[in-house]
Write a protein that holds these residues in place. Sequence first.
Motif, PDB file in Angstrom:
ATOM      1  N   ILE A  96      -7.093   1.794   3.525  1.00  0.00           N
ATOM      2  CA  ILE A  96      -5.755   2.329   3.802  1.00  0.00           C
ATOM      3  C   ILE A  96      -4.728   1.593   2.936  1.00  0.00           C
ATOM      4  N   ASN A  97      -4.886   0.306   2.887  1.00  0.00           N
ATOM      5  CA  ASN A  97      -4.005  -0.539   2.091  1.00  0.00           C
ATOM      6  C   ASN A  97      -3.992  -0.080   0.637  1.00  0.00           C
ATOM      7  N   SER A 122       5.002   6.709  -6.831  1.00  0.00           N
ATOM      8  CA  SER A 122       6.401   7.130  -6.768  1.00  0.00           C
ATOM      9  C   SER A 122       7.252   6.258  -7.685  1.00  0.00           C
ATOM     10  N   ASP A 123       6.762   5.052  -7.932  1.00  0.00           N
ATOM     11  CA  ASP A 123       7.498   4.122  -8.777  1.00  0.00           C
ATOM     12  C   ASP A 123       7.675   4.683 -10.183  1.00  0.00           C
ATOM     13  N   LEU A 170      -4.716   2.890  -0.540  1.00  0.00           N
ATOM     14  CA  LEU A 170      -4.040   4.181  -0.671  1.00  0.00           C
ATOM     15  C   LEU A 170      -2.523   3.993  -0.642  1.00  0.00           C
ATOM     16  N   PHE A 171      -2.073   3.131   0.254  1.00  0.00           N
ATOM     17  CA  PHE A 171      -0.628   2.901   0.349  1.00  0.00           C
ATOM     18  C   PHE A 171      -0.095   2.354  -0.971  1.00  0.00           C
ATOM     19  N   ARG A 172      -0.849   1.434  -1.551  1.00  0.00           N
ATOM     20  CA  ARG A 172      -0.427   0.855  -2.812  1.00  0.00           C
ATOM     21  C   ARG A 172      -0.308   1.942  -3.893  1.00  0.00           C
ATOM     22  N   GLN A 173      -1.273   2.851  -3.886  1.00  0.00           N
ATOM     23  CA  GLN A 173      -1.208   3.973  -4.836  1.00  0.00           C
ATOM     24  C   GLN A 173       0.047   4.812  -4.611  1.00  0.00           C
ATOM     25  N   ALA A 174       0.332   5.073  -3.334  1.00  0.00           N
ATOM     26  CA  ALA A 174       1.508   5.896  -3.009  1.00  0.00           C
ATOM     27  C   ALA A 174       2.771   5.212  -3.515  1.00  0.00           C
ATOM     28  N   LEU A 175       2.822   3.920  -3.316  1.00  0.00           N
ATOM     29  CA  LEU A 175       3.999   3.158  -3.722  1.00  0.00           C
ATOM     30  C   LEU A 175       4.133   3.154  -5.244  1.00  0.00           C
ATOM     31  N   HIS A 198       6.568   8.533   9.385  1.00  0.00           N
ATOM     32  CA  HIS A 198       5.596   9.049   8.422  1.00  0.00           C
ATOM     33  C   HIS A 198       4.462   8.057   8.191  1.00  0.00           C
ATOM     34  N   LEU A 199       4.805   6.785   8.031  1.00  0.00           N
ATOM     35  CA  LEU A 199       3.765   5.785   7.760  1.00  0.00           C
ATOM     36  C   LEU A 199       2.796   5.701   8.935  1.00  0.00           C
ATOM     37  N   GLY A 233       0.409   8.519   8.867  1.00  0.00           N
ATOM     38  CA  GLY A 233      -0.613   8.281   7.842  1.00  0.00           C
ATOM     39  C   GLY A 233      -1.691   7.331   8.349  1.00  0.00           C
TER      40      GLY A 233
END
Lengths: 128, 128, 128, 128
Positions: D113-114, D124-125, D116-121, D95-96, D99
Amino acid sequence: MDVTVSPNNPVPLYEQIVEQVRAKILTGELKAGDPLPSIRQLAGQLLASVITTKRAYSELEAEGLIITRTGLGTFVADLGPETIIKLKKEVVMEHLEEGVRVARQLELANEEINCLFRQALDGSDERV
Amino acid sequence: MDVTVSPNNPVPLYEQIVEQVRAKILTGELKAGDPLPSIRQLAGQLLASVITTKRAYSELEAEGLIITRTGLGTFVADLGPETIIKLKKEVVMEHLEEGVRVARQLELANEEINCLFRQALDGSDERV
Amino acid sequence: MDVTVSPNNPVPLYEQIVEQVRAKILTGELKAGDPLPSIRQLAGQLLASVITTKRAYSELEAEGLIITRTGLGTFVADLGPETIIKLKKEVVMEHLEEGVRVARQLELANEEINCLFRQALDGSDERV
Amino acid sequence: MDVTVSPNNPVPLYEQIVEQVRAKILTGELKAGDPLPSIRQLAGQLLASVITTKRAYSELEAEGLIITRTGLGTFVADLGPETIIKLKKEVVMEHLEEGVRVARQLELANEEINCLFRQALDGSDERV
DNA sequence: GTGGTCTAGACCACA
DNA sequence: GTGGTCTAGACCACC
């Protein structure tokens, strides 16, 4: 009688038992007239069900390798030495012929099949 | 495509189909990119159900031998010639190794096993 | 317009078209008001069916990225720059969030997920 | 075993089952040798057909995660801890990487991208 | 009881 | 037209 079965083996339990007892008879480890352990006894030893063990014995009796005398127990049948030799060959030939059949279907040359067989023989030799 | 199955054969229908299609691919009778008959068409031809033929195709796809594309059909995958050779050997070796394993269990000497193999090879030769 | 599709790709043809046209619009390669090739023209170029191409355009129109004016043709919609940025993020986030969701389901620690993400980023970097 | 499926989910039922059982095995909630519910039992619990649950188990067996023994039931396979770790990474990486691929196609910078990934992490947190 | 195979038939997505 | 999913229900082999 040392027989060992593994539930992880994809071969059915009763087949595993049949194969090992048959091997003991054909190699002469079990001789004509020798008594086999009772179904209950063997089932207990193998942690298998009585039904499974019974089925294995039925299979062996149908093959004519053992004889059940009600009330007395189960005994190794009296096969002549030629019969034993013939049976050994039959058991092995089934697999070899299947291998050759598949090889022919894949259009392998005799030389190639021969080469594969030699590998199979050598491969198992190392492990022996 | 000529595939024939027998409901009397103890081998499951879908396995019979798998074996024959696999043979056609490994021998090169079916080449990379070639279309296979649609599952419905093959089902009709074999008098089998659509699901049974679909299952056969699914197995072949899991093995990587064919590729199915919804709406387009099913096609032979593009395997390199080395892969094909490797697969052919694997399929045959399975059976030969089993034969050798059983022979060892019956305590046959290498020479005897060799003799049986030669018979298997010659026996099938006559039929060819 | 250079769009390329592959029938071997497991992604449906129409989806492959959608993804590429969407990318061209969101990156600014195609600007508001720019005309898209006609459905027939694009279908011919891609060796795809008109229906498949039409479906791709319908999908893009439903997303609000393009506008079809009957008789005139199809044109890129006029999205503000903020909308474009928002859409880009959405498209990427879908996948990243799915990755994080699965990672959480497998009980990976944030640090581990981070490490995997870095690998994904670096891995694709090399190929660029 | 608590598995929940939704017929409204576009993901096929059998895939939903596969994903959840796989997660239970990879997280260690189900350990090597543990028995899984019988396909009939699970089918009843999920209000799904026996065939659908069977298909899920078949997929898991093809992946090597479980072992089915006719007459006995279905059991968790014995994977080494390294294999488990490797499988977990593979599942997440799919999946990653997708993305990152899409982000590159949209010409996003590594920094973006970094972010966005941080937001995703983080997103979900909160839910955890 | 368990899983394994085969069947018929419906509905959906893709080209 | 193609394959993909899901259903119900039957019969067999194994334990």
